[in-house]
Design an enzyme around this catalytic site. Structure first.
Site, short mmCIF file in Angstrom:
data_model
loop_
_atom_site.label_atom_id
_atom_site.label_comp_id
_atom_site.label_asym_id
_atom_site.label_seq_id
_atom_site.Cartn_x
_atom_site.Cartn_y
_atom_site.Cartn_z
N GLU A 48 -0.47 0.41 -8.30
CA GLU A 48 -0.73 -0.19 -6.98
C GLU A 48 -0.69 0.87 -5.89
O GLU A 48 -1.50 0.85 -4.96
CB GLU A 48 0.31 -1.29 -6.71
CG GLU A 48 0.16 -1.98 -5.37
CD GLU A 48 1.00 -1.35 -4.28
OE1 GLU A 48 0.58 -1.36 -3.11
OE2 GLU A 48 2.08 -0.84 -4.62
N ASP A 52 -4.10 1.50 -3.70
CA ASP A 52 -4.14 1.31 -2.25
C ASP A 52 -4.92 2.44 -1.60
O ASP A 52 -5.70 2.22 -0.67
CB ASP A 52 -2.70 1.27 -1.72
CG ASP A 52 -2.64 1.11 -0.21
OD1 ASP A 52 -3.14 0.10 0.31
OD2 ASP A 52 -2.09 2.02 0.45
N ASP A 121 -1.14 -6.72 -4.65
CA ASP A 121 -0.73 -5.54 -5.41
C ASP A 121 -1.48 -5.44 -6.73
O ASP A 121 -1.85 -4.35 -7.17
CB ASP A 121 0.78 -5.58 -5.68
CG ASP A 121 1.61 -5.32 -4.43
OD1 ASP A 121 1.02 -4.90 -3.41
OD2 ASP A 121 2.83 -5.56 -4.47
N GLU A 124 -5.01 -4.11 -6.28
CA GLU A 124 -4.96 -2.67 -6.01
C GLU A 124 -4.65 -1.90 -7.29
O GLU A 124 -5.20 -0.83 -7.53
CB GLU A 124 -3.93 -2.38 -4.93
CG GLU A 124 -4.36 -2.85 -3.55
CD GLU A 124 -3.32 -2.58 -2.48
OE1 GLU A 124 -3.67 -2.67 -1.29
OE2 GLU A 124 -2.15 -2.29 -2.82
#
Length: 232
Positions: A48, A52, A121, A124
């Site tokens: 994650e 991102d 999350d 991502e």
């Protein structure tokens, strides 16, 4: 094949990509609550973190292509609308990620599977897994497909969350974007409580709490906005 393996194959069909290394996909969809027991399991938090950044890069790249004449101040709010937690959760729901997430029974009973922060999350982490397994071009193709609806709504008026409003407020004062840092995390992995501090240069920092990092960030942004609005 197990039921979960069948579900992962179904997800690969929905996203149009089959993993060379299936363990990456498994890790991307494994919630941290699975590691509560004696046997530690590799979950998706590190993916994650990478995802991102990959998402931010691809969204920024696409915005520059779509709006070649826009200034940075006009692009930043659009970027925030594409990569914020709500947008990521909406994409995750369109992909059906909640249905294929692996988590502990207790986390499932608590409704963690439908939590916006957990879903955001997960998408991502999936982005990072695709990037590692297939490269940037494959991640770009996934992003353009998965975020198609978000781009179609990009300039549609919608309510802005506290983080977006605080960023726009700071930009209006010609200041750097607000920065957020986790100052405390308590509770078990599947039901944590975060305290986050937000800082804007020249102003007193503020803190907020929430069940996820994103919720705590929004709470801290709300506190700062309320205090600054009270001074005007």
């Amino acid at each position: 094949m197990t039921a979960w393996a069948d579900a992962l194959t179904g997800l690969e069909q929905r996203i149009g990509y089959s993993f060379v290394d299936r363990t990456l996909l498994e890790r991307a969809l494994t919630h941290s609550s699975v590691g509560d027991g004696a046997v530690k399991v590799r979950h998706n938090e590190r993916l994650e973190f990478l995802g991102d950044r990959v998402l931010g890069l691809l969204a920024s790249e696409r915005l520059l292509e779509l709006f070649p004449e826009c200034r940075e101040g006009d692009l930043s709010p659009r970027l925030a609308n594409l990569v914020n937690g709500k947008a990521c959760a909406r994409v995750a729901r369109l992909l059906g990620l909640g249905e294929v997430l692996r988590m502990s029974a207790s986390a499932n009973r608590m409704g963690v599977r439908s939590n916006d922060g957990v879903l955001g999350d997960a998408v991502e982490a999936l982005m990072a897994a695709i990037y590692i397994d297939g490269g940037l071009g494959t991640a770009r193709a996934f992003f353009l497909s998965a975020w198609e609806v978000e781009f179609s709504l990009l300039d549609t008026p919608r309510s802005k969350d506290a983080k977006t409003r605080l960023q726009e407020w700071a930009m209006g004062l010609k200041l750097a974007v607000p920065t957020y840092s986790v100052v405390a995390q308590v509770g078990p992995d599947h039901a944590p409580r975060f305290t986050v501090e937000v800082q804007v240069r020249g102003f007193e920092s503020e803190r907020g709490e929430g069940a996820s990092r994103r919720e705590a960030e929004k709470a801290a942004a709300s506190v700062m906005l309320l205090k600054q609005e009270g001074k005007t």
